[in-house]
Design an enzyme around this catalytic site. Structure first.
Site, short mmCIF file in Angstrom:
data_model
loop_
_atom_site.label_atom_id
_atom_site.label_comp_id
_atom_site.label_asym_id
_atom_site.label_seq_id
_atom_site.Cartn_x
_atom_site.Cartn_y
_atom_site.Cartn_z
N TYR A 281 25.04 -1.08 -7.34
CA TYR A 281 25.20 0.13 -8.10
C TYR A 281 23.86 0.93 -8.46
CZ TYR A 281 27.29 3.29 -11.35
OH TYR A 281 27.14 4.82 -12.02
N SER B 72 23.21 7.69 -14.05
CA SER B 72 23.47 6.64 -15.00
C SER B 72 22.31 5.84 -15.69
CB SER B 72 24.32 5.55 -14.34
OG SER B 72 24.53 4.47 -14.85
#
Length: 335
Positions: A154, A130
């Site tokens: 995250y 990501s």
């Protein structure tokens, strides 16, 4: 269409997720033998509702179960792996970091170690990372050589997974590429607390979308079909020396704020309802601005997204309109 995939044994982790649901039928269409790892039964997943799940072998279990992953790779004689399985929701990671670390970090090293122990039988592994792996940076857009500086749970999980993947490239010579994408959206995303599906659902119910930030957070949004095609293209080219072992950014290279996203969706849906902004500042676990430079993908893969942000939304909104007509589900607030 390339013959690369004909009778190729492919393992897709996280097969019922947004990307897995679009990627799997593309692989089957190209002649691949697809095995999907599915942790939770999700009957409304696009992979299930489209019928594509009937064309794949399904292995039920968790990516962090090393013995299960090793058995799957070995018994199904897997050649190419698309590692998509992850806990992808930032607020969930903030509330429950340990489960996110288990899935995103441990799950990655379990997969890579299992592949390593098969001594070269797996000839290509794509790791779905990501843009959040880069963390907050003073210089934007992110380039692939931008340091990985995740801070929030995250972001850290993705930074760590990328570093582990790079270890298996450098220390063991394994055939791995890392993909870092912007915020993916498209039909099939059932995570209603994400901005795009939540906003569409709110407008379909003639409700005000709830924005949990101040609306100024900026992200690079990229349509899911563009990413599915990018993954296939990258896998087909992984053996080229200038591509093997490298990371690739895939994005639209143009950030949109939360409010811009809501306004675009509202315009496309012909609504006049204003969003409800819940906060005077952005969430503590969110990076203010993120977007990617995709020069490497353009130069080495000849990849560019086919769909602009607006064009992607024009393909996405009808999917949710049909979904809500079919299910007649009760109104619930989006983001």
């Amino acid at each position: 269409m390339s013959d690369f995939w004909r009778e190729t044994n492919v393992f897709v982790t996280g097969g019922t997720g947004l990307l897995g649901s679009w990627l799997t039928p593309r692989l089957v269409e190209r002649g691949a033998n697809v095995v999907c790892l599915v942790r939770d039964q999700t009957p409304r997943s696009l992979l299930v509702s489209s019928g594509a799940i009937e064309q794949a072998v399904i292995v039920h279990g968790a990516i962090e179960d090393y013995e299960l992953v090793l058995r799957t790779l070995n018994e199904h004689e897997i050649e190419i792996v698309f590692h998509l399985a992850a806990q992808t929701i930032v607020p969930i990671a903030h509330r429950s970091p340990l489960s996110t670390f288990e899935t995103n970090i441990k799950g990655t090293w379990c997969l890579l170690e299992a592949a390593r122990n098969l001594k070269g039988r797996v000839r290509g592994i794509l790791i779905a990372s990501s843009d959040k792996a880069y963390g907050e940076q003073e210089q934007l857009p992110y380039h692939e050589d931008t340091p990985l500086r995740g801070i929030h749970p995250y972001d850290v999980s993705k930074s760590c997974a990328d570093l582990i993947s790079n270890t298996y490239v450098k220390s063991y010579g394994m055939p791995i590429c890392i993909t870092r994408c912007g915020n993916m959206y498209g039909g099939g995303d059932l995570n209603w607390n994400r901005l795009v599906p939540g906003t569409i659902r709110s407008f379909l119910h003639d409700e005000s979308p709830l924005i949990r930030s101040d609306g100024t957070l900026q992200r690079d949004y990229v349509y899911v079909e563009d990413i599915a095609d990018a993954y296939i293209l990258l896998a087909e080219n992984m053996e080229r020396p200038e591509i093997a072992g490298r990371a690739f950014n895939f994005g639209n290279e143009r950030p949109f704020s939360v409010l811009e996203v809501v306004e675009t969706i509202r315009d496309l849906m012909g609504k006049s309802i204003a969003p409800t902004v819940l906060c005077e500042a952005g969430p503590d676990s969110e990076i203010p601005v993120q977007y990617l430079d995709s020069t490497r993908a353009r130069a080495l893969l000849d990849w560019t997204p086919r769909y602009s942000f607006r064009e992607g939304l024009e393909r996405t909104i009808p999917w949710y309109e049909q979904l809500l007509r079919d299910t007649n589900q009760p109104a619930r607030k989006g983001e």
